[in-house]
Design an enzyme around this catalytic site. Structure first.
Site, short mmCIF file in Angstrom:
data_model
loop_
_atom_site.label_atom_id
_atom_site.label_comp_id
_atom_site.label_asym_id
_atom_site.label_seq_id
_atom_site.Cartn_x
_atom_site.Cartn_y
_atom_site.Cartn_z
N HIS A 163 51.74 63.41 12.15
CA HIS A 163 51.63 62.32 13.29
C HIS A 163 51.26 62.53 14.58
CE1 HIS A 163 55.44 63.18 15.32
NE2 HIS A 163 55.75 63.44 14.40
N CYS A 179 58.09 67.95 11.82
CA CYS A 179 56.92 67.38 11.59
C CYS A 179 55.77 68.19 12.36
CB CYS A 179 57.17 65.83 12.10
SG CYS A 179 57.84 64.86 11.13
#
Length: 203
Positions: A163, A179
């Site tokens: 992301h 992440c």
């Protein structure tokens, strides 16, 4: 090349140009609508030139269209035809939290809503009101940034994401809760290239 009549600076410049060490810089994707509006407000930071977006030579046995993440080098590669790849700088998970293995893109969102996961709430209870409110709407201050690719294995959400980020100054570091973070403009560029089902390999 005749070096005899060239200045040292000119020789050095010629060698660098010939080596093309970094690869070929790629232009930013065109922005319009909400992207243009939010990106104008999003946090900005200069990154080390090696972590900018380049088309590079890249050998792999993975098929064209795959995503390969090198956690150690802090690079994400999108495999292109002809032994090439688009290389992006990323921030990755701290050692104990970094995701490794094979997955695939099971979902894609533009300017996604962010809901603090349970393990994060345990570490940072001050985020509980955000979770109770249903999360933080997508926007320039959202930790998920401009785009999110949701990583799945065997039909199940791994809870790991590729992301954007509201902390672009952290690109090139191991700082996340697992992440893989990208500059917002890079997340948009990658999003435009992939689809649900895209293979992801995290080394």
């Amino acid at each position: 090349m005749n070096f005899k009549h060239m200045t040292a600076a000119a020789v050095f410049a010629g060698l660098i140009a010939g080596c093309n060490v970094m690869g070929t810089p790629l232009p930013d994707p065109r922005l319009s609508g909400r992207d243009a509006e939010f990106m104008a407000l999003a946090p900005q930071a200069r990154v080390n030139s090696q972590f900018e977006r380049y088309l590079v030579d890249y050998k792999t046995n993975e098929p064209v269209g795959s995503i390969i993440v090198d956690n150690n080098a802090k690079f994400l590669y999108y495999v292109m035809p002809g032994g090439k790849a688009v290389r992006y700088g990323v921030a990755t998970g701290q050692d104990a939290m970094a995701f490794t293995g094979r997955a695939y893109v099971g979902g894609m969102q533009e300017w996604p809503r962010w809901i603090p996961p349970k393990d994060m709430l345990e570490r940072w209870p001050h985020l509980q009101p955000t979770a109770d409110a249903g999360g933080l709407p997508g926007g320039p201050d959202n930790p998920l940034g401009s785009r999110a690719l949701y990583l799945y294995q065997d039909g199940k959400d791994t809870l790991y994401r590729i992301h954007g980020t509201n902390e672009p100054d952290k690109i090139g570091q191991a700082v996340s809760s697992g992440c893989i973070r990208m500059r917002d403009i890079d997340a948009i560029d990658l999003y435009n290239r992939v689809k649900v089902g895209t293979k992801v390999v995290v080394l």
